[in-house]
Design an enzyme around this catalytic site. Structure first.
Site, PDB file in Angstrom:
ATOM      1  N   LYS A 150      -4.728   8.255 -18.045  1.00  0.00           N
ATOM      2  CA  LYS A 150      -4.260   9.247 -17.069  1.00  0.00           C
ATOM      3  C   LYS A 150      -3.147   8.372 -16.106  1.00  0.00           C
ATOM      4  CE  LYS A 150      -5.182  12.903 -14.738  1.00  0.00           C
ATOM      5  NZ  LYS A 150      -5.086  14.654 -15.243  1.00  0.00           N
ATOM      6  N   TYR A 203     -16.303   0.272 -13.936  1.00  0.00           N
ATOM      7  CA  TYR A 203     -17.722  -0.371 -14.231  1.00  0.00           C
ATOM      8  C   TYR A 203     -17.472  -1.500 -13.692  1.00  0.00           C
ATOM      9  CZ  TYR A 203     -19.477   3.507 -16.935  1.00  0.00           C
ATOM     10  OH  TYR A 203     -19.799   4.551 -17.672  1.00  0.00           O
ATOM     11  N   ASP A 226     -17.161   6.320 -22.073  1.00  0.00           N
ATOM     12  CA  ASP A 226     -18.435   6.939 -21.703  1.00  0.00           C
ATOM     13  C   ASP A 226     -18.753   8.428 -21.718  1.00  0.00           C
ATOM     14  OD1 ASP A 226     -21.266   6.686 -20.635  1.00  0.00           O
ATOM     15  OD2 ASP A 226     -20.804   7.339 -18.821  1.00  0.00           O
ATOM     16  N   ASP A 249      -7.343  14.733 -19.950  1.00  0.00           N
ATOM     17  CA  ASP A 249      -7.582  15.907 -19.826  1.00  0.00           C
ATOM     18  C   ASP A 249      -7.236  17.067 -20.961  1.00  0.00           C
ATOM     19  OD1 ASP A 249      -5.288  15.263 -18.841  1.00  0.00           O
ATOM     20  OD2 ASP A 249      -5.132  17.097 -17.286  1.00  0.00           O
TER      21      ASP A 249
END
Ligand code: ATP
Length: 335
Positions: free
Chosen positions: A172, A125, A229, A205
């Site tokens: 990740k 962002y 988000d 994930d």
């Protein structure tokens, strides 16, 4: 009785309807707040060329606390997100979203109770995008040690305060070795100061899958801006949808309270939106102002209202209007 001062941003779409409902509930709870009403969003952009005039930021800097309705952001082109601009300008670094099943609200689970703590100022962002050449663009994910340490500390402090036994850092770092690697490393460093709280590490994930299969295992979920988000909406889906989940954006100086949901243009002006998420956000605001007893009563009154199927709005499978559900909450508080 103390009179508090707070900023009110009604917002776009269903924003004015649901923030009106929240104001009625706060008043019925006996909390006296003088609201400073300011406008931000799409209509203001047309008038002033910015979706977030200085007047809005100055009001929040003055009152230090705001209730905000949703503000839409155009997809692709158009103006920059007022939500992102506000979080960055006021350094509202922690986005906190309690995800909890409410008895009476139809959903697939019975015992979900965790809190998402989302880093709110950087990551993908940062708004740093550019065209390298025709057909090729780059978007920069910014991760700093300062922001990562600060959000990790916020998550562990919250876990300690709420006596929650674990914090799960979501990442990740197997692919984004440097950026997510730094975020994770900072979580590990902060965790050393909280020996009673377990630090769990989950790849995003895997976390998404486990949230759907075994959500009751989670206590506090710490993550970056974009993951936060996405998983916030997933979390909302676990407990009845976007209409019920509240949130806060907290900084060192100010705090802005708002629902997870957006402006829901499809429902705007119809009087059918579920006001629960914004009413609960106002409840969090009231607690933040130190009116903890009133905050608890607001939460209880919502639970009691939602326990009666005739008060459920369309998103929850019922037929009630925004006003009918709000009236039921107000009646509960006045009883
Ligand atoms: P935005 O562009 O502001 O994010 P959006 O419509 O893309 O708006 P949301 O408003 O977050 O996204 O929600 C998606 C859909 O979920 C809405 O179109 C609406 O049907 C439903 N929804 C969201 N909030 C509520 C609510 N408070 N009450 C009832 N339905 C809701």
């Amino acid at each position: 009785m103390t009179t508090h001062h707070a900023t009110l941003i009604p917002g776009d779409g269903i924003g004015p309807e649901v923030t009106d409902a929240a104001l009625r509930v706060v008043e019925a709870a006996g909390v006296s707040i003088e609201w400073e009403r300011v406008e931000a969003g799409a209509d203001i952009f047309l008038k002033h060329g910015t979706p977030l005039p200085d007047e809005v930021l100055n009001s929040i800097r003055r009152t230090r606390v705001a209730l905000k309705g949703p503000i839409g952001t155009p997809i692709g082109g158009g103006f920059k997100s007022a939500n992102v601009l506000m979080r960055q300008a006021l350094d509202l670094y922690a986005c906190v979203r309690p995800i909890r099943t409410i008895p009476g609200v139809p959903c697939r689970y019975t015992d979900v109770d965790f809190v998402i703590v989302r880093e709110n100022t950087e990551g993908l962002y940062s708004g740093l995008e550019h065209r390298v050449t025709t057909g090729v663009v780059e978007s920069l994910k910014v991760v700093t040690e300062t922001a990562s340490l600060r959000i990790a500390r916020y998550a562990f402090e919250l876990a300690r305060q709420q006596k929650r036994p674990s914090v799960a850092a979501i990442h990740k770092a197997n692919i984004m070795k440097l950026s997510d690697g730094l975020f994770l490393e900072c979580a590990r460093r902060v965790a050393r100061d909280y020996p009673e709280i377990e630090l769990r590490e989950l790849i995003i994930d895997n976390c998404a899958m486990q949230l759907v299969t075994k959500p009751e295992q989670f206590q506090v979920l710490l993550m970056d801006n974009l993951y936060g988000d996405i998983l916030s909406d997933l979390g909302a889906g676990l407990v009845g949808g976007l209409g019920v989940v509240p949130g806060s954006n907290v900084g060192t100086d100010c705090a802005v309270f708002e629902a997870v949901h957006g402006s829901a243009p499809d429902l705007a002006g119809k009087g059918l939106a579920n006001p629960t998420a914004v009413i609960r956000s106002a409840g969090l605001l009231v607690g933040h102002l130190g009116e903890t007893d009133a905050a608890t009563r607001i939460e209880r009154a919502i639970e009691a209202a939602l326990a009666d199927p005739k008060n459920l709005t369309g998103d929850l499978g019922g037929k009630a209007t925004t006003r009918q559900l709000t009236d039921a909450v107000v009646r509960g508080l006045e009883a």
